[in-house]
Design an enzyme around this catalytic site. Structure first.
Site, mmCIF file in Angstrom:
data_model
loop_
_atom_site.group_PDB
_atom_site.id
_atom_site.type_symbol
_atom_site.label_atom_id
_atom_site.label_comp_id
_atom_site.label_asym_id
_atom_site.label_seq_id
_atom_site.Cartn_x
_atom_site.Cartn_y
_atom_site.Cartn_z
ATOM 1 C CG HIS A 1 9.221 1.238 -23.593
ATOM 2 N ND1 HIS A 1 7.900 0.866 -23.396
ATOM 3 C CD2 HIS A 1 10.279 1.234 -22.640
ATOM 4 C CE1 HIS A 1 7.812 0.529 -22.243
ATOM 5 N NE2 HIS A 1 8.902 0.879 -21.633
ATOM 6 C CB ILE B 1 14.510 9.230 -20.878
ATOM 7 C CG1 ILE B 1 13.407 8.556 -20.202
ATOM 8 C CG2 ILE B 1 15.618 8.361 -21.716
ATOM 9 C CD1 ILE B 1 12.230 8.090 -21.440
ATOM 10 C CG ASP B 2 11.916 9.730 -16.361
ATOM 11 O OD1 ASP B 2 11.486 9.507 -17.534
ATOM 12 O OD2 ASP B 2 11.545 8.974 -15.614
HETATM 13 O O1 F6P Z 1 12.069 6.113 -15.876
HETATM 14 C C1 F6P Z 1 12.177 6.034 -17.223
HETATM 15 C C2 F6P Z 1 10.899 5.783 -17.870
HETATM 16 O O2 F6P Z 1 10.968 5.441 -19.263
HETATM 17 C C3 F6P Z 1 9.821 6.338 -17.552
HETATM 18 O O3 F6P Z 1 9.575 7.706 -18.246
HETATM 19 C C4 F6P Z 1 8.543 5.507 -17.697
HETATM 20 O O4 F6P Z 1 7.225 5.764 -16.705
HETATM 21 C C5 F6P Z 1 9.191 4.262 -17.140
HETATM 22 O O5 F6P Z 1 10.655 4.331 -17.197
HETATM 23 C C6 F6P Z 1 8.781 3.025 -18.000
HETATM 24 O O6 F6P Z 1 9.080 1.892 -17.363
HETATM 25 P P1 F6P Z 1 9.303 0.444 -18.078
HETATM 26 O O7 F6P Z 1 10.413 0.644 -18.721
HETATM 27 O O8 F6P Z 1 9.274 -0.424 -16.810
HETATM 28 O O9 F6P Z 1 8.094 0.150 -18.903
#
Ligand code: F6P
Length: 348
Positions: free
Chosen positions: A276, A129-130
């Site tokens: 999320h 998504i980034d």
């Molecule tokens: O890399 C995708 C992402 O959603 C980032 O934007 C965010 O910092 C990270 O993953 C969050 O990770 P996790 O799902 O492990 O909390």
């Protein structure tokens, strides 16, 4: 040697569009006479207890319009497991897979690239998504995340305006500000703060007060989870703990910023963490279509023996590029786009 069976895995954080890629791989592979085996929970399928699942036209019926990944995912890193790369090769042999399609971001594809250089037959598909992967114009999942962020910011206008408040919206994206920038534009944010450029708290407060003087007693401020004020060096971390790829968890800048704005301007300020929700739920039409095109291309690449490569969107074409190009450097928001966006954002 012709490939008879491909293993397919999804690794890293989930992104809307993953199931569209899986379905497309299965359909194209079927047309090429290649079987597909699903590997569960990322690299854990090959170095841990992830397990497998058969994939056929029936299993993937209509999954392309659903979010998440039917294969499950994890942030397992084979290079952090005892004899990990050896286990990957052994398990793939035991599963009868002659080649592997890896759907992932920088970390997952970094492992794929390394394994490929050690002789494994791997094809990559870019996901995050980034939108911070090099060698592709867009990654699937990004469009959905931007839509979610934009929708939230647009909605927040009504409550911010009703209460004459400042609402600070914390947006995902790690060290890249793509979701904040695009979500901020489409969500009518008044100030946008990205990780690519340290921000001045004075300027942010001045922007809020300038809006107030112009008769707009409320403001929406979009801030990337990785954004940093110019008087401090470090990003705000949720925890010092690192995952298997060495990443810390970002988050907390929204709360701190709202507090600081409230103290300095005397205006009621609140923060919202989108978290999320940005990658949850059904993919946008763009991500379903992009995921589908990438999946078809990845299966074609296996059929054509184009290993060590990744399916990539270049302009409007889906092409094969070396995996190494994708994982070399992070793609962050360039200065010209940041400059362009300053036209619209306070302080003005
Ligand atoms: O890399 C995708 C992402 O959603 C980032 O934007 C965010 O910092 C990270 O993953 C969050 O990770 P996790 O799902 O492990 O909390």
């Amino acid at each position: 040697m012709t490939v008879k069976r491909i293993g397919v895995m999804t690794g890293g954080g989930d992104a809307p569009g993953l199931n569209a890629v899986i379905r497309a791989i299965v359909h194209r592979a079927d047309s090429l006479g290649i079987e597909v085996l699903g590997l569960r929970n990322g690299w854990a399928a090959l170095v841990g207890d992830g397990g497998t699942m058969p994939l056929d036209l029936g299993t993937v019926q209509d999954i392309h319009v659903t979010g998440g990944t039917i294969l499950g995912t994890s942030r397992t890193n084979p290079y952090k497991v005892d004899n990990g790369p050896g286990l990957v090769r052994k398990n793939l042999r035991e599963f009868g897979c002659d080649a592997l399609i890896v759907i992932g971001g920088e970390d997952t594809l970094g492992v794929a690239d390394r394994l490929s250089r050690e002789g494994l037959k791997v094809v990559g598909v870019p996901k995050t998504i980034d939108n911070d992967l090099s060698a592709t114009d867009y990654t699937f999942g990004f469009d959905t995340a931007c839509n979610r962020a934009a929708e939230a910011m647009r909605d927040l206008h009504t409550t911010a305006r009703s209460h004459s408040r400042v609402l600070v919206v914390e947006v995902m994206g790690r060290h890249a500000g793509w979701i904040t920038l695009n979500g901020g534009i489409a969500g009518a944010a008044h100030v946008v703060l990205l990780p690519e450029e340290p921000f001045s708290l004075d300027e942010v407060c001045e922007a809020v007060m300038a809006r107030e003087r112009a008769g707009h007693a409320y403001s929406i401020i979009a801030v990337s989870e990785g954004a940093v004020p110019d008087d401090r060096e470090a990003m705000v971390l949720q925890t010092e703990e690192r995952d298997a790829f060495g990443h810390v968890r970002l988050g907390g800048i929204g709360e701190r910023l709202a507090k600081a704005i409230g103290e300095r301007t005397g205006k009621e300020s609140r923060h919202v963490v989108l978290g999320h929700l940005q990658r949850a739920g059904a993919p946008s039409a763009f991500d379903v279509v992009l995921g589908t095109r990438l999946g078809v291309k990845a299966a074609d690449m296996v059929g054509a023996g184009e290993f060590g490569m990744m399916a990539s969107l270049r302009g409007t074409a889906v092409v094969a590029v070396p995996l190494s190009e994708a994982v070399g450097t992070l793609k962050t928001v360039p200065e010209d786009l940041r400059e362009e966006s300053r036209l619209f954002w306070a302080p003005r």
